[in-house]
Design a protein around this motif. Sequence first.
Motif, PDB file in Angstrom:
ATOM      1  N   GLN A  34     -75.088  17.932   3.711  1.00 35.36           N
ATOM      2  CA  GLN A  34     -74.221  16.843   4.016  1.00 35.36           C
ATOM      3  C   GLN A  34     -72.904  16.558   3.214  1.00 35.36           C
ATOM      4  OE1 GLN A  34     -77.984  14.490   3.403  1.00 35.36           O
ATOM      5  NE2 GLN A  34     -77.782  14.180   5.603  1.00 35.36           N
ATOM      6  N   VAL A  37     -69.202  15.368   3.909  1.00 36.20           N
ATOM      7  CA  VAL A  37     -69.189  14.570   5.270  1.00 36.20           C
ATOM      8  C   VAL A  37     -69.677  13.378   5.166  1.00 36.20           C
ATOM      9  CG1 VAL A  37     -70.836  14.352   6.896  1.00 36.20           C
ATOM     10  CG2 VAL A  37     -70.772  16.498   5.881  1.00 36.20           C
ATOM     11  N   LYS A  41     -75.382   9.852   6.665  1.00 35.06           N
ATOM     12  CA  LYS A  41     -76.470  10.537   6.581  1.00 35.06           C
ATOM     13  C   LYS A  41     -77.962  10.652   6.638  1.00 35.06           C
ATOM     14  CE  LYS A  41     -72.880  12.390   2.998  1.00 35.06           C
ATOM     15  NZ  LYS A  41     -72.378  12.540   1.477  1.00 35.06           N
ATOM     16  N   TYR A  84     -72.895  24.262  12.398  1.00 35.11           N
ATOM     17  CA  TYR A  84     -72.355  23.169  12.030  1.00 35.11           C
ATOM     18  C   TYR A  84     -72.288  23.172  14.668  1.00 35.11           C
ATOM     19  CZ  TYR A  84     -71.786  22.496   7.246  1.00 35.11           C
ATOM     20  OH  TYR A  84     -72.258  21.917   5.975  1.00 35.11           O
ATOM     21  N   CYS A  86     -71.344  18.940  16.689  1.00 34.80           N
ATOM     22  CA  CYS A  86     -71.174  18.008  16.866  1.00 34.80           C
ATOM     23  C   CYS A  86     -71.557  16.918  18.322  1.00 34.80           C
ATOM     24  CB  CYS A  86     -69.947  17.604  16.746  1.00 34.80           C
ATOM     25  SG  CYS A  86     -68.693  17.387  17.636  1.00 34.80           S
ATOM     26  N   LEU A  93     -73.482  14.137  13.394  1.00 29.12           N
ATOM     27  CA  LEU A  93     -73.421  15.505  12.689  1.00 29.12           C
ATOM     28  C   LEU A  93     -74.567  16.146  12.520  1.00 29.12           C
ATOM     29  CD1 LEU A  93     -71.348  18.186  11.542  1.00 29.12           C
ATOM     30  CD2 LEU A  93     -71.310  16.888  10.062  1.00 29.12           C
ATOM     31  N   ALA A 135     -75.519  13.865  10.317  1.00 27.64           N
ATOM     32  CA  ALA A 135     -74.822  12.365  10.049  1.00 27.64           C
ATOM     33  C   ALA A 135     -74.790  11.977  11.114  1.00 27.64           C
ATOM     34  CB  ALA A 135     -73.939  12.307   8.998  1.00 27.64           C
ATOM     35  N   ALA A 138     -70.594  10.312  12.061  1.00 28.50           N
ATOM     36  CA  ALA A 138     -69.428  11.308  11.817  1.00 28.50           C
ATOM     37  C   ALA A 138     -68.390  11.313  12.126  1.00 28.50           C
ATOM     38  CB  ALA A 138     -70.381  12.509  11.593  1.00 28.50           C
ATOM     39  N   THR A 140     -65.463  13.478  11.303  1.00 27.54           N
ATOM     40  CA  THR A 140     -64.825  15.026  11.325  1.00 27.54           C
ATOM     41  C   THR A 140     -66.270  15.740  11.068  1.00 27.54           C
ATOM     42  OG1 THR A 140     -64.952  14.808   8.568  1.00 27.54           O
ATOM     43  CG2 THR A 140     -62.917  14.081  11.059  1.00 27.54           C
ATOM     44  N   MET A 141     -65.635  16.629  11.566  1.00 26.65           N
ATOM     45  CA  MET A 141     -66.304  18.213  10.967  1.00 26.65           C
ATOM     46  C   MET A 141     -66.270  18.803  10.029  1.00 26.65           C
ATOM     47  SD  MET A 141     -68.945  19.993  13.944  1.00 26.65           S
ATOM     48  CE  MET A 141     -68.271  21.269  13.798  1.00 26.65           C
ATOM     49  N   PRO A 142     -67.016  19.565   8.650  1.00 29.54           N
ATOM     50  CA  PRO A 142     -66.940  20.275   8.153  1.00 29.54           C
ATOM     51  C   PRO A 142     -65.875  20.885   8.379  1.00 29.54           C
ATOM     52  CG  PRO A 142     -69.392  19.542   7.973  1.00 29.54           C
ATOM     53  CD  PRO A 142     -68.351  19.443   9.372  1.00 29.54           C
TER      54      PRO A 142
END
Length: 176
Positions: A34, A37, A41, A84, A86, A93, A135, A138, A140-142
């Motif tokens: 996380q 992120v 969370k 990951y 989403c 996420l 999360a 969220a 955005t993605m990592p």
Amino acid sequence: MSPAPSEPRGPGRHRLFYALWPDALVAEKLEGLQAGVAGKKTQRQDFHLTLAFLGEQPAQALPVLESVLNRLSRPDMTLVLDRYGCFKRLDLLWAGMNSVPQALFDLQLSLSMALRASGIVFKQETAFRPHITLARKAKTMPETDFSPIVWSAYSLVLARSESMPGEGRYRILASR
């Protein structure tokens, strides 16, 4: 037979689900994913992989639901969380698996069949997509991958959603 899950929550009703629950070490590693992120969370103690979401169920259904849990084979499988993902529509996420073991699909199917045979009414998803929510909200993605997290999944639970600020969102009612 339980009422449909769309009925409103009232006295003696619980929002319930069955899930695989990770041990403390796996939960700690998930929490590490996380970092960086943005979003709401998931708390460490709340990480889980949902097998069946039952929605609102009457309190008097709990003995039947615990019986279903106790009749299932105790899970004994290794899950490798290595990606990951989403759900864009939900801004959610998650961590998941590139290769999902057949044993996980078999467990989920056995659970669904046992629930139906016991007269429990719930909305079944069209497709089982195993994941652990990292999360909500969220955006955005990592951008980086993560080292695989090996999880020896053996804890199957019946849990209830609760509103307990700061104490976790879920309470385990029974486990196997």
